[in-house]
Design a protein around this motif. Structure first.
Motif, PDB file in Angstrom:
ATOM      1  N   GLY A   1       0.795  -1.226   0.000  1.00 14.29           N
ATOM      2  CA  GLY A   1       0.000   0.000   0.000  1.00 14.29           C
ATOM      3  C   GLY A   1       0.825   1.272   0.000  1.00 14.29           C
ATOM      4  N   LEU A   2       2.139   1.147  -0.168  1.00 13.73           N
ATOM      5  CA  LEU A   2       3.020   2.324  -0.106  1.00 13.73           C
ATOM      6  C   LEU A   2       3.024   3.126  -1.392  1.00 13.73           C
ATOM      7  CD1 LEU A   2       6.093   0.870   1.815  1.00 13.73           C
ATOM      8  CD2 LEU A   2       4.134   2.146   2.726  1.00 13.73           C
ATOM      9  N   VAL A   3       2.757   2.465  -2.517  1.00 12.24           N
ATOM     10  CA  VAL A   3       2.689   3.180  -3.793  1.00 12.24           C
ATOM     11  C   VAL A   3       1.357   2.897  -4.477  1.00 12.24           C
ATOM     12  CG1 VAL A   3       5.200   3.196  -4.161  1.00 12.24           C
ATOM     13  CG2 VAL A   3       3.835   1.386  -5.173  1.00 12.24           C
ATOM     14  N   LYS A   4       0.971   3.841  -5.321  1.00 16.13           N
ATOM     15  CA  LYS A   4      -0.252   3.707  -6.120  1.00 16.13           C
ATOM     16  C   LYS A   4       0.169   3.716  -7.577  1.00 16.13           C
ATOM     17  CE  LYS A   4      -1.975   7.574  -4.459  1.00 16.13           C
ATOM     18  NZ  LYS A   4      -2.846   8.696  -4.137  1.00 16.13           N
ATOM     19  N   GLU A   5      -0.675   3.151  -8.421  1.00 19.59           N
ATOM     20  CA  GLU A   5      -0.401   3.211  -9.850  1.00 19.59           C
ATOM     21  C   GLU A   5      -1.566   3.880 -10.559  1.00 19.59           C
ATOM     22  OE1 GLU A   5       0.331  -0.939 -10.831  1.00 19.59           O
ATOM     23  OE2 GLU A   5      -1.764  -1.218 -11.319  1.00 19.59           O
TER      24      GLU A   5
END
Length: 112
Positions: free
Chosen positions: A60-64
């Motif tokens: 959940g640390l990065v989004k795309e």
């Protein structure tokens, strides 16, 4: 500190314990990046980069976000561990130079 919180923090720190993922997070603090840019910056294969990004995304640390045919990655600033991530990133060298070099090589715009 709750056990849950301790476990969660340990998992975040474990993810950031990898220097490639830590550098990726350092890049993403100021820039959205796509896989092809990371491939060029880290001189790694696309599958290797994708695996690092998948681990960060699964946590959940990065989004795309899809932009045309490209998928761009950004930090998930809404994640409850974002303040921890921010603190850790403050302790590493600024990664902005890598983006500048990419732009100078004309490779920053390959994904737009």
């Amino acid at each position: 500190m709750e056990k849950d919180s301790l476990e969660s923090t340990a998992n975040i720190l474990k993810l950031l314990g990898d220097k490639t993922r830590l550098a990726m997070m350092g890049l993403l603090i100021k820039n959205d990046c796509c896989v092809c840019e990371f491939v060029e910056i880290f001189k790694m294969t696309q599958p290797a980069i994708s695996q690092h990004l998948r681990k960060l995304k699964d946590a959940g640390l990065v989004k795309e976000q899809r932009r045309g045919q490209w998928i761009f990655y950004s930090l998930n600033r809404d994640h409850r561990s974002f303040p921890l991530v921010q603190d850790v990133i403050r302790h590493i060298p600024d990664q902005e130079e890598k983006i500048i070099q990419l732009e100078q090589q004309g490779l920053r715009i390959t994904c737009n």
